[in-house]
Design an enzyme around this catalytic site. Structure first.
Site, PDB file in Angstrom:
ATOM      1  N   HIS A  23      44.148  39.592   5.863  1.00 35.36           N
ATOM      2  CA  HIS A  23      44.617  39.084   7.164  1.00 35.36           C
ATOM      3  C   HIS A  23      44.285  37.592   7.254  1.00 35.36           C
ATOM      4  O   HIS A  23      43.731  37.013   6.314  1.00 35.36           O
ATOM      5  CB  HIS A  23      44.051  39.907   8.319  1.00 35.36           C
ATOM      6  CG  HIS A  23      42.547  39.930   8.432  1.00 35.36           C
ATOM      7  ND1 HIS A  23      41.785  38.794   8.538  1.00 35.36           N
ATOM      8  CD2 HIS A  23      41.673  40.967   8.437  1.00 35.36           C
ATOM      9  CE1 HIS A  23      40.506  39.119   8.630  1.00 35.36           C
ATOM     10  NE2 HIS A  23      40.417  40.438   8.550  1.00 35.36           N
ATOM     11  N   HIS A  26      40.772  36.185   6.248  1.00 32.72           N
ATOM     12  CA  HIS A  26      40.524  35.979   4.814  1.00 32.72           C
ATOM     13  C   HIS A  26      41.245  34.717   4.333  1.00 32.72           C
ATOM     14  O   HIS A  26      40.692  33.907   3.591  1.00 32.72           O
ATOM     15  CB  HIS A  26      41.033  37.175   3.983  1.00 32.72           C
ATOM     16  CG  HIS A  26      40.509  38.501   4.451  1.00 32.72           C
ATOM     17  ND1 HIS A  26      41.335  39.497   4.903  1.00 32.72           N
ATOM     18  CD2 HIS A  26      39.241  38.969   4.546  1.00 32.72           C
ATOM     19  CE1 HIS A  26      40.592  40.548   5.244  1.00 32.72           C
ATOM     20  NE2 HIS A  26      39.318  40.258   5.040  1.00 32.72           N
ATOM     21  N   CYS A 132      25.383  50.420   7.614  1.00 35.65           N
ATOM     22  CA  CYS A 132      26.710  50.158   8.201  1.00 35.65           C
ATOM     23  C   CYS A 132      27.719  50.081   7.063  1.00 35.65           C
ATOM     24  O   CYS A 132      27.615  49.222   6.185  1.00 35.65           O
ATOM     25  CB  CYS A 132      26.739  48.860   9.004  1.00 35.65           C
ATOM     26  SG  CYS A 132      28.440  48.430   9.455  1.00 35.65           S
ATOM     27  N   CYS A 135      29.815  46.730   6.980  1.00 31.92           N
ATOM     28  CA  CYS A 135      29.089  45.601   6.365  1.00 31.92           C
ATOM     29  C   CYS A 135      28.642  45.949   4.955  1.00 31.92           C
ATOM     30  O   CYS A 135      28.202  45.080   4.224  1.00 31.92           O
ATOM     31  CB  CYS A 135      27.816  45.267   7.143  1.00 31.92           C
ATOM     32  SG  CYS A 135      28.038  44.735   8.829  1.00 31.92           S
ATOM     33  N   CYS A 157      26.722  49.175  14.744  1.00 30.89           N
ATOM     34  CA  CYS A 157      26.566  47.866  14.116  1.00 30.89           C
ATOM     35  C   CYS A 157      27.122  46.813  15.073  1.00 30.89           C
ATOM     36  O   CYS A 157      28.203  47.006  15.629  1.00 30.89           O
ATOM     37  CB  CYS A 157      27.355  47.860  12.803  1.00 30.89           C
ATOM     38  SG  CYS A 157      27.781  46.212  12.238  1.00 30.89           S
ATOM     39  N   HIS A 160      30.655  45.491  13.681  1.00 33.87           N
ATOM     40  CA  HIS A 160      31.794  46.415  13.600  1.00 33.87           C
ATOM     41  C   HIS A 160      31.952  47.312  14.815  1.00 33.87           C
ATOM     42  O   HIS A 160      32.963  48.003  14.938  1.00 33.87           O
ATOM     43  CB  HIS A 160      31.699  47.243  12.304  1.00 33.87           C
ATOM     44  CG  HIS A 160      31.910  46.406  11.084  1.00 33.87           C
ATOM     45  ND1 HIS A 160      30.884  45.752  10.443  1.00 33.87           N
ATOM     46  CD2 HIS A 160      33.049  46.077  10.432  1.00 33.87           C
ATOM     47  CE1 HIS A 160      31.388  45.060   9.433  1.00 33.87           C
ATOM     48  NE2 HIS A 160      32.685  45.236   9.402  1.00 33.87           N
ATOM     49  N   LYS A 312      35.786  39.337  16.708  1.00 32.67           N
ATOM     50  CA  LYS A 312      36.154  39.037  15.325  1.00 32.67           C
ATOM     51  C   LYS A 312      37.420  39.810  14.978  1.00 32.67           C
ATOM     52  O   LYS A 312      37.468  41.023  15.149  1.00 32.67           O
ATOM     53  CB  LYS A 312      35.015  39.455  14.396  1.00 32.67           C
ATOM     54  CG  LYS A 312      35.306  39.223  12.933  1.00 32.67           C
ATOM     55  CD  LYS A 312      34.092  39.535  12.081  1.00 32.67           C
ATOM     56  CE  LYS A 312      34.361  39.270  10.621  1.00 32.67           C
ATOM     57  NZ  LYS A 312      34.284  40.445   9.776  1.00 32.67           N
ATOM     58  N   LYS A 315      41.067  44.199  10.535  1.00 30.45           N
ATOM     59  CA  LYS A 315      42.044  45.277  10.363  1.00 30.45           C
ATOM     60  C   LYS A 315      41.514  46.561  10.973  1.00 30.45           C
ATOM     61  O   LYS A 315      42.254  47.319  11.580  1.00 30.45           O
ATOM     62  CB  LYS A 315      42.325  45.487   8.873  1.00 30.45           C
ATOM     63  CG  LYS A 315      43.389  44.540   8.343  1.00 30.45           C
ATOM     64  CD  LYS A 315      44.783  45.062   8.656  1.00 30.45           C
ATOM     65  CE  LYS A 315      45.873  44.054   8.394  1.00 30.45           C
ATOM     66  NZ  LYS A 315      46.410  44.063   7.069  1.00 30.45           N
TER      67      LYS A 315
HETATM   68  N1  MSP Z   1      32.974  41.667   0.086  1.00 30.65           N
HETATM   69  C1  MSP Z   1      32.155  40.981   1.014  1.00 30.65           C
HETATM   70  C2  MSP Z   1      31.816  39.603   0.506  1.00 30.65           C
HETATM   71  C3  MSP Z   1      31.135  39.546  -0.815  1.00 30.65           C
HETATM   72  S1  MSP Z   1      30.864  37.920  -1.355  1.00 30.65           S
HETATM   73  C4  MSP Z   1      29.848  38.049  -2.629  1.00 30.65           C
HETATM   74  C5  MSP Z   1      32.893  40.870   2.354  1.00 30.65           C
HETATM   75  N2  MSP Z   1      34.207  41.002   2.299  1.00 30.65           N
HETATM   76  S2  MSP Z   1      35.190  40.950   3.569  1.00 30.65           S
HETATM   77  O1  MSP Z   1      36.492  41.136   3.043  1.00 30.65           O
HETATM   78  O2  MSP Z   1      34.762  41.873   4.572  1.00 30.65           O
HETATM   79  O3  MSP Z   1      35.047  39.567   4.216  1.00 30.65           O
HETATM   80  C6  MSP Z   1      34.949  38.420   3.455  1.00 30.65           C
HETATM   81  C7  MSP Z   1      35.154  37.167   4.228  1.00 30.65           C
HETATM   82  O4  MSP Z   1      36.433  37.153   4.874  1.00 30.65           O
HETATM   83  C8  MSP Z   1      34.232  36.821   5.393  1.00 30.65           C
HETATM   84  O5  MSP Z   1      32.988  36.377   5.118  1.00 30.65           O
HETATM   85  C9  MSP Z   1      35.020  35.655   5.918  1.00 30.65           C
HETATM   86  O6  MSP Z   1      34.892  34.595   5.020  1.00 30.65           O
HETATM   87  C10 MSP Z   1      36.421  36.217   5.880  1.00 30.65           C
HETATM   88  N3  MSP Z   1      36.754  36.843   7.152  1.00 30.65           N
HETATM   89  C11 MSP Z   1      36.991  38.178   7.405  1.00 30.65           C
HETATM   90  N4  MSP Z   1      37.332  38.315   8.716  1.00 30.65           N
HETATM   91  C12 MSP Z   1      37.318  37.116   9.323  1.00 30.65           C
HETATM   92  C13 MSP Z   1      37.632  36.632  10.600  1.00 30.65           C
HETATM   93  N5  MSP Z   1      38.039  37.404  11.573  1.00 30.65           N
HETATM   94  N6  MSP Z   1      37.540  35.290  10.791  1.00 30.65           N
HETATM   95  C14 MSP Z   1      37.182  34.424   9.799  1.00 30.65           C
HETATM   96  N7  MSP Z   1      36.876  34.848   8.589  1.00 30.65           N
HETATM   97  C15 MSP Z   1      36.884  36.190   8.333  1.00 30.65           C
HETATM   98  O7  MSP Z   1      32.248  40.632   3.354  1.00 30.65           O
END
Ligand code: MSP
Length: 535
Positions: A23, A26, A132, A135, A157, A160, A312, A315
């Site tokens: 999304h 990311h 969690c 997380c 959490c 979440h 935040k 999905k």
């Molecule tokens: N897999 C772990 C990270 C491991 S790194 C060694 C993880 N993955 S995640 O897919 O849940 O999220 C990764 C990153 O996506 C977040 O830290 C952030 O950089 C980005 N984001 C996910 N949702 C977000 C928002 N709503 N807003 C901004 N960034 C977000 O955590």
């Protein structure tokens, strides 16, 4: 600025969980890393940009099961169909893409963690407490919040808003507590190692409360990297995932390409992360590196969240917006520009279609796009499409030159602190000033006199505008790679100066670079106006 010429500037994003499609949250991190990469490359530095996917763990395993396929089939499918294609959608030029299910990663993780065990940093114990799944984190009781709505009566959490699981299992543990003092000393000696300041303060106060040892393995499921000395266990997904930054560049290789790559790339210059995963990166990760005697990353930068309805975006809460939903309307350049300009990197920000449409219209279509088309149309009309020789500049022209020199140097310094918004805003304000200057100078009126002096004045004004656009094109290229190539073409940069990506961004402030005789090309509008119902 420390350009550290011998070493490659190494930028990473978090590796993303493949329990669902990407999304805009990311995409936000990945675009920021891409802009940084292109910017440093245009400073003449060698740069390595890594992104990838985090494919192990309970969350991914459960999602695969819910979809009736094996975890490997699930991750292969989602990476191919969603995570790799999104890089094209958002126009990202990563140098590598690591998947934690790749052999190169799994073997290096096993070797590194076996080394930590041999050195006495890992021991066996049992864990009982909340976990969690969102997380993928062991939580402290004190971190939990009471559930609301359907989760009333459960402890949840805070990120979440879903109930935690209570787990009890045998785990291998990493002696994290041993590193608290050394981490504090490291951060006190390196105040830029965590940014922004609020994140730094959070990490230091967390460390000062003392650390507990953490689980490094799980034993109640098998979707992970097997622990080599105890095959009933798989490594806890975060110990697997954090190591990606090092395994991707050859961690542990003692000779050959891997060893060479590691020597020229490690440590990372900046790990970009969302603030939700700051502690993993600024506490556990450096401790894992210290334990193995490796250099620590120069900086962990925690950016804020994209919010929807004040929460935040995610999905799992059904608030995710796919990048293509926005890019289909505005294009990838406007997407990249918008998120880095409108939200201070480090702070939270809300996305709204109205704000995006307003900025697109005002700043890109009516601002930059319109300026380029007005200027090139006049060079066509008055000078047959070639910049004239200018023998004299007026005070107003010189003021523009000075303004650009200040803007360019401020923007370049802003990028040293990852202040994307300040850099882009400064350039945007210069575009406004250039538009104002063109309007005030009224070259179309001056030209009516048709004298040599009048035409000389018109030539000085149009050359000033095109020269300003040259600088703007170069400095916005990392942010908007496609439309700045078109702009570069329009002002004749390609023929006169060569490819835009080969221009030096740290010299973009030098004025008077476009030579007389440069042929401009009035092209398509850079940012077509939006049709009413699209916005
Ligand atoms: N897999 C772990 C990270 C491991 S790194 C060694 C993880 N993955 S995640 O897919 O849940 O999220 C990764 C990153 O996506 C977040 O830290 C952030 O950089 C980005 N984001 C996910 N949702 C977000 C928002 N709503 N807003 C901004 N960034 C977000 O955590």
């Amino acid at each position: 600025m420390d350009t550290n010429r011998g070493k490659t500037y190494y930028v990473t994003t978090p590796i993303y969980y493949v329990n669902d499609a990407p999304h805009i949250g990311h995409a936000y991190t990945t675009v920021a890393g891409d802009v940084l990469t292109r910017w440093h490359r245009m400073r003449g530095e060698s740069v390595w940009y890594l992104t990838g996917t985090d494919e192990h763990g309970q969350k991914v395993m459960n999602t695969a099961a819910a979809n009736g396929v094996s975890p490997q089939v699930w991750v292969d499918q989602l990476v191919e169909q969603a995570w790799l294609p999104v890089l094209d959608t958002i126009d990202v030029v990563n140098d590598d893409f690591i998947r934690t299910t790749q052999e190169r990663h799994m073997v290096r993780v096993q070797n590194y963690l076996a080394g930590l065990k041999d050195a006495g940093h890992i021991y066996k114990d049992s864990y009982e407490g909340p976990y969690c799944l969102g997380c993928e984190a062991f939580m402290g009781e004190d971190e939990l919040v009471p559930g609301i709505g359907e989760f009333e009566g459960h402890l949840c959490c805070p990120t979440h808003s879903k109930p935690v699981e209570m787990i009890k299992e045998e785990n291998w543990f990493f002696r994290l507590a041993d590193f608290a003092e050394r981490l504090i000393a490291h951060y006190e000696a390196n105040p830029d190692a965590v940014a922004p300041r609020s994140a730094y303060n959070e990490v230091l106060s967390f460390l000062k409360m003392g650390l507990k040892d953490v689980s490094v393995s799980r034993s109640t499921f098998d979707w992970g990297i097997p622990v080599p000395w105890d095959p009933e266990h798989v490594f806890y997904v975060w110990f697997d995932a954090l190591l990606n930054y090092a395994t991707a560049v050859g961690l542990g290789d003692t000779d050959g390409a891997g060893a060479e790559k590691f020597a020229s790339t490690w440590p990372a210059d900046v790990h970009l992360v969302g603030k939700d995963i700051l502690r993993f990166h600024a506490v556990i990760w450096p401790a894992m590196l210290m334990a193995g005697g490796l250099a620590l990353p120069k900086q962990v930068f925690a950016h804020g969240w994209l919010l929807v309805g004040g929460e935040k975006m995610s999905k799992s809460k059904l608030t995710g917006i796919a990048p293509s939903q926005i890019i289909d309307v505005f294009g990838s350049d406007a997407f990249r520009y918008y998120f880095l300009r409108a939200i201070q990197f480090g702070a939270d920000g809300s996305f709204s279609w109205e704000d995006m449409a307003a900025r697109y219209n005002n700043e890109l279509a009516n601002g930059l796009g319109n300026l380029a088309s007005r200027a090139t149309a006049m060079v066509d009309r008055y000078f047959g499409g070639a910049l004239p020789q200018v023998s004299e500049y007026a005070e107003a022209d010189l003021q523009i030159a000075h303004l650009w020199q200040r803007t360019a140097s401020a923007a370049d310094s802003a990028m040293d602190t990852l202040d994307f918004s300040a850099a882009i805003t400064g350039i945007k304000e210069f575009v406004d000033a250039l538009n104002g200057y063109l309007t005030e100078q009224e070259p179309w009126k001056v030209a009516k006199a048709e004298t040599d002096a009048a035409m000389a004045r018109v030539g000085a004004v149009l050359t000033t505008v095109c020269e300003g656009l040259r600088g703007v094109a170069v400095m916005l290229h990392p942010v908007m790679p496609k439309s700045t190539v078109a702009l570069w073409q329009q002002i004749g940069g390609q023929t006169a100066l060569g490819a835009i990506e080969l221009q030096r961004i740290d010299q973009a402030g030098v004025w008077g670079v476009l030579p007389a005789g440069t042929t401009t090309n009035k092209g398509e509008s850079l940012f077509p106006r939006l049709v009413e119902d699209e916005a």
